[in-house]
Write a protein that holds these residues in place. Structure first.
Motif, short mmCIF file in Angstrom:
data_model
loop_
_atom_site.label_atom_id
_atom_site.label_comp_id
_atom_site.label_asym_id
_atom_site.label_seq_id
_atom_site.Cartn_x
_atom_site.Cartn_y
_atom_site.Cartn_z
N PHE A 295 -2.00 1.86 -27.42
CA PHE A 295 -2.09 1.06 -26.20
C PHE A 295 -2.48 1.97 -25.04
O PHE A 295 -1.74 2.87 -24.66
CB PHE A 295 -0.76 0.36 -25.94
CG PHE A 295 -0.58 -0.88 -26.78
CD1 PHE A 295 -0.64 -2.14 -26.22
CD2 PHE A 295 -0.38 -0.77 -28.16
CE1 PHE A 295 -0.49 -3.28 -27.00
CE2 PHE A 295 -0.24 -1.90 -28.95
CZ PHE A 295 -0.30 -3.16 -28.37
N MET A 296 -3.69 1.68 -24.48
CA MET A 296 -4.27 2.56 -23.47
C MET A 296 -4.99 1.74 -22.42
O MET A 296 -5.51 0.65 -22.71
CB MET A 296 -5.25 3.53 -24.13
CG MET A 296 -4.67 4.28 -25.32
SD MET A 296 -5.85 5.36 -26.18
CE MET A 296 -6.11 6.61 -24.91
N LEU A 297 -5.00 2.25 -21.19
CA LEU A 297 -5.70 1.53 -20.12
C LEU A 297 -7.19 1.43 -20.39
O LEU A 297 -7.85 0.48 -19.94
CB LEU A 297 -5.46 2.24 -18.78
CG LEU A 297 -4.03 2.15 -18.22
CD1 LEU A 297 -3.93 2.99 -16.96
CD2 LEU A 297 -3.64 0.72 -17.93
N ASN A 298 -7.75 2.40 -21.12
CA ASN A 298 -9.18 2.38 -21.46
C ASN A 298 -9.40 2.03 -22.93
O ASN A 298 -10.37 2.46 -23.55
CB ASN A 298 -9.84 3.72 -21.14
CG ASN A 298 -9.15 4.90 -21.82
OD1 ASN A 298 -8.02 4.77 -22.30
ND2 ASN A 298 -9.82 6.05 -21.87
N GLY A 299 -8.46 1.25 -23.49
CA GLY A 299 -8.60 0.84 -24.89
C GLY A 299 -9.86 0.02 -25.12
O GLY A 299 -10.32 -0.69 -24.23
N THR B 169 -9.33 -5.67 -26.17
CA THR B 169 -8.38 -6.33 -25.28
C THR B 169 -7.38 -7.12 -26.12
O THR B 169 -7.76 -7.85 -27.04
CB THR B 169 -9.10 -7.28 -24.32
OG1 THR B 169 -10.02 -6.54 -23.52
CG2 THR B 169 -8.11 -8.00 -23.41
N SER C 82 -7.79 1.40 -30.52
CA SER C 82 -7.24 1.45 -29.16
C SER C 82 -7.24 0.05 -28.55
O SER C 82 -8.20 -0.71 -28.69
CB SER C 82 -8.02 2.43 -28.29
OG SER C 82 -9.37 2.04 -28.18
N LYS D 184 -6.05 -2.45 -25.08
CA LYS D 184 -5.62 -2.54 -23.69
C LYS D 184 -5.04 -3.92 -23.42
O LYS D 184 -5.52 -4.94 -23.95
CB LYS D 184 -6.78 -2.25 -22.74
CG LYS D 184 -7.94 -3.22 -22.81
CD LYS D 184 -9.04 -2.81 -21.85
CE LYS D 184 -10.26 -3.73 -21.98
NZ LYS D 184 -11.36 -3.31 -21.08
N SER E 223 -0.96 -0.03 -13.53
CA SER E 223 -0.55 -0.14 -14.94
C SER E 223 0.73 -0.96 -15.01
O SER E 223 1.38 -1.20 -14.00
CB SER E 223 -0.32 1.25 -15.55
OG SER E 223 0.77 1.89 -14.90
N ALA F 47 5.07 -3.35 -21.27
CA ALA F 47 3.93 -3.18 -22.18
C ALA F 47 4.39 -3.25 -23.64
O ALA F 47 3.74 -3.90 -24.47
CB ALA F 47 3.24 -1.85 -21.90
#
Length: 252
Positions: A181-185, A188, A221, A223, A232, A238
């Protein structure tokens, strides 16, 4: 006032000192987590301490007697252990280790730093039916009373295991599909389009930095969609969203 025990040898009085990370024991603060401790891990309980004004003393005594656990009524000790005015019961227990289930899905926390968040995550994943938590070190102390209290006893229902690195975790649990789980995954998170996986590992970074870009290649990945009004989501939120969506897709 002290009440000498019913159960184990009352001469084996536990010397309770302020909590330290390198101590062999920790304690629960509050009746609910203490009951969860007794019901889930009775063999780990050294002693239960209660305040003289606790309203369900008979029930507590009966439960402890059933599991041969010493009980002491000690108002001064309760005040020493907890700065909360509504704490009437505490349980002293031996620390212990676990191993994760090979055939169950996992939550993986990379360097979690906040004990309250860690406890809340334990409570959240247990609430959604995930009972295996990997912690990549360094990380918050899972046995710290703050974490134990925040988990509301869920700590005693969840398997947890510590790893020196994410690579060490992957070597031991190769059959799990990894989702970072990443902000730039790249993908979606969406219930309708969520990946279906028999065994999944949902990986989350810590509260301050999240996961670094090396995790983009550690698996798929992902997001969580959010507005631009926040940078975030809180880690506990999350994790809750991730577990809920993956459960909705995979446990139907």
């Amino acid at each position: 006032m002290e009440h000498k025990k019913e159960g184990k040898n009352s001469s084996d009085k536990v010397q309770i000192k302020p909590y330290k990370k390198d101590a062999e024991y920790s304690y629960t603060l509050g009746a609910f987590p203490t009951y969860e401790l007794i019901l889930s891990k009775p063999e780990k309980v050294r002693q239960v301490v209660a305040h003289s004004s606790y309203t369900d003393m008979d029930g507590l005594m009966d439960l402890c007697k059933k599991h041969n656990i010493p009980v002491e009524i000690n108002d001064k000790l309760i005040s020493k252990l907890s700065d909360k005015e509504n704490c009437y019961v505490a349980g002293i227990f031996d620390k212990y280790s676990c191993r994760l289930s090979q055939d169950k899905s996992h939550i993986v926390l990379v360097n979690p730093s906040n004990m309250g968040n860690l406890g809340t995550i334990l409570r959240t994943i247990a609430g959604f039916g995930i009972y295996d938590l990997a912690i990549i070190l360094p990380g918050a102390d899972i046995f710290n009373p703050k974490c134990v209290r925040a988990s509301m006893g869920a700590l005693f229902k969840v398997n947890f295991q510590f790893f020196e690195s994410f690579d060490e975790y992957r070597r031991q649990y190769k059959d799990h599909d990894v989702f970072t789980f990443m902000l730039n995954g790249e993908r979606t998170l969406d219930i309708a389009d969520c990946s279906k996986s028999e065994l999944f590992s949902l990986v989350f970074g810590n509260e301050a930095t999240g996961l670094d870009d090396s995790f983009l290649n550690a698996g798929t990945s992902v997001k969580i969609p959010q507005t631009e009004d926040v940078d975030s989501l809180n880690l506990t939120i999350a994790v809750g969203i991730g577990v809920y969506v993956f459960n909705a897709k995979n446990l139907r």
